[in-house]
Design a protein around this motif. Structure first.
Motif, PDB file in Angstrom:
ATOM      1  N   ASN A   6      15.981 -17.192  17.228  1.00  0.00           N
ATOM      2  CA  ASN A   6      15.835 -15.750  17.027  1.00  0.00           C
ATOM      3  C   ASN A   6      14.624 -15.258  17.823  1.00  0.00           C
ATOM      4  O   ASN A   6      13.473 -15.561  17.493  1.00  0.00           O
ATOM      5  N   ILE A   7      14.878 -14.511  18.889  1.00  0.00           N
ATOM      6  CA  ILE A   7      13.810 -13.942  19.717  1.00  0.00           C
ATOM      7  C   ILE A   7      13.631 -12.489  19.300  1.00  0.00           C
ATOM      8  O   ILE A   7      14.343 -11.584  19.756  1.00  0.00           O
ATOM      9  N   ASP A   8      12.684 -12.266  18.412  1.00  0.00           N
ATOM     10  CA  ASP A   8      12.445 -10.924  17.877  1.00  0.00           C
ATOM     11  C   ASP A   8      11.122 -10.409  18.423  1.00  0.00           C
ATOM     12  O   ASP A   8      10.049 -10.862  18.033  1.00  0.00           O
ATOM     13  N   ARG A   9      11.218  -9.443  19.333  1.00  0.00           N
ATOM     14  CA  ARG A   9      10.016  -8.904  19.978  1.00  0.00           C
ATOM     15  C   ARG A   9       9.478  -7.661  19.269  1.00  0.00           C
ATOM     16  O   ARG A   9       8.458  -7.105  19.682  1.00  0.00           O
ATOM     17  N   ASN A  10      10.170  -7.207  18.252  1.00  0.00           N
ATOM     18  CA  ASN A  10       9.780  -5.955  17.605  1.00  0.00           C
ATOM     19  C   ASN A  10       8.986  -6.178  16.314  1.00  0.00           C
ATOM     20  O   ASN A  10       8.265  -5.290  15.875  1.00  0.00           O
TER      21      ASN A  10
END
Length: 455
Positions: free
Chosen positions: A7-11
């Protein structure tokens, strides 16, 4: 079949602020650089001691920033500024501070003495760590481009012509401006701009001619004693003076003697026929040949060749390290007076300098040159050079001289290829010498870090 991805969550923001020490490896060079620089006294740095103005960046942090970036091939002040935002190790080094490129450039320019002192301090650190034992040293020089283009060179004759023409132009423009004022013409500001531009060029030509004349005067004073000795020897010769009299040194520059308008102290140098001439400095390095491969002495010369650099190179070794027991150099360092002076300064010094003896071509493993391009070996008649050639033909001499190529040559290869330093950013011999100290300091810390990890 379902795919599983990270899971690449940048927010989503981090719940706790990150610790940059967790992002930098424990054996990273940045830790070693910080600890080494902290040893330097604060009094050596140029700082604002009045307490007024904006808060200053800590001098130790700025020097560590320069050293770490130079060791990793980042030299421009703008690229260093960018690295404080993009490089995790640099962000850790500066503790998330971001000095602008003007501050970085001014610190590098104003703290040349502190950089030179740090070079000596790191060598003392290497000795404390039992990684440096001064014994045999290797000497060599390499051409590094100056921050100046070779098309900015002008001869003494051409500079005098341009100076006369510019003086005439300035006088004519001043007369036109005075005439325009007397006739109450509307001044479009064109004439003052042209006058100022020509006056700047005239000042530059005046400075170039003055520097060429100062060089010729210094050269004449240096050659005066040798000329007088030749004249005296000629007068004392049996049967009266014979042959052509020695030429008296001239204090006037030759018409074709050149100077660079951008960096007057840089010279045209040619390493080989394929590379041609470049506006360069001759960067000298004295490298420990006992195994550490650390630079123990460094300086910058304006002479294109290494002739006459032996004694100054040996003198560049800090006195706190002691004196070397042997010095290894190639044929560029051959100078009978230099041999005698070096041994006189250090009686225990053994010199191993190639004099291109008559069997030098027989030592080549592969002759790549065509037969018509091979010059006959130079005939050696001086007793000092004959003794040096005989020393290098002994098994001990051959073994000692072989150390030179595998110690000093890789140092220049690392500086130019691995670190990527091929051109000075500063101008003038004093500033260039300071920048070369910074380069050698960065190399030494890089090398010392590797030696410590290996130990």
């Amino acid at each position: 079949m379902a795919h599983r991805f990270q899971n690449i969550d940048r927010n989503t923001p981090l719940f706790l602020p990150p610790d940059l020490r967790d992002w930098v490896a424990e054996d990273d060079l940045v830790h070693f650089v910080i600890n080494a620089v902290e040893r330097l006294p604060l009094s050596l740095f140029a700082v604002n001691g009045k307490g007024c103005g904006d808060a200053q960046y800590p001098p130790h942090a700025m020097l560590a920033l320069l050293i770490y970036c130079y060791a990793n091939g980042v030299f421009s002040s703008r690229r260093i500024e960018r690295a404080t935002h993009r490089d995790v190790a640099v962000r850790y080094l500066m503790a998330n501070h971001h000095p602008d490129h003007d501050s970085i450039c001014a610190f590098r320019r104003n703290n040349l003495e502190a950089i030179a002192a740090s070079f000596v301090d790191v060598l003392e650190l290497a000795r404390e760590l039992k990684l440096l034992h001064l014994g045999a040293v290797s000497l060599d020089g390499t051409h590094i481009k100056a921050s100046a283009a070779k098309d900015q060179n002008v001869t003494y004759e051409r500079a005098q012509q341009l100076r006369a023409q510019l003086r005439l132009d300035v006088d004519q423009l001043l007369a036109q401006a005075e005439q325009a004022d007397s006739q109450d013409k509307k001044d479009p500001q064109k004439l003052p701009q042209e006058i100022a531009r020509r006056e700047r060029l005239l000042a530059k030509m005046d400075a170039a001619c003055a520097q060429l004349e100062a060089r010729a005067q210094a050269r004449a004073e240096q050659e005066k004693a040798e000329y007088e000795s030749k004249v005296a020897a000629r007068q004392e010769r049996v049967g009266g003076p014979k042959g052509r009299p020695p030429k008296e040194p001239s204090a006037t520059p030759a018409p074709q003697e050149t100077i660079n308008l951008t960096d007057p102290e840089a010279h045209l140098m040619r390493k080989n026929k394929s590379e041609g001439y470049t506006q360069s400095y001759n960067a000298q390095a004295v490298v420990d040949a006992e195994g550490s491969q650390l630079i123990v002495g460094q300086r910058v010369s304006t002479c294109p060749s290494d002739h006459g650099e032996l004694v100054p190179d040996l003198a560049s070794i800090p006195s706190v390290l002691g004196q070397p027991t042997a010095a290894l150099g190639d044929a560029g360092f051959v100078q009978q007076e230099g041999f005698a002076q070096a041994v006189q300064t250090n009686p225990k010094l053994e010199l191993y300098v190639s004099v291109q003896s008559e069997d030098a071509h027989a030592e080549r493993h592969y002759e790549y040159r065509p037969p018509d391009k091979i010059k006959p070996p130079r005939k050696i008649i001086a007793p000092v050079l004959l003794a040096m050639a005989a020393k290098l033909r002994t098994p001990e001499g051959r073994e000692m001289y072989r150390r030179r190529a595998r110690t000093v040559e890789p140092v220049f290869g690392i500086i130019k290829a691995a670190m990527g330093f091929r051109q000075f950013l500063l101008r003038g011999l004093r500033k260039v010498t300071g920048e070369w100290s910074l380069v050698c300091l960065a190399y030494n810390l890089r090398r010392l870090h590797r030696l410590q990890r290996a130990a």
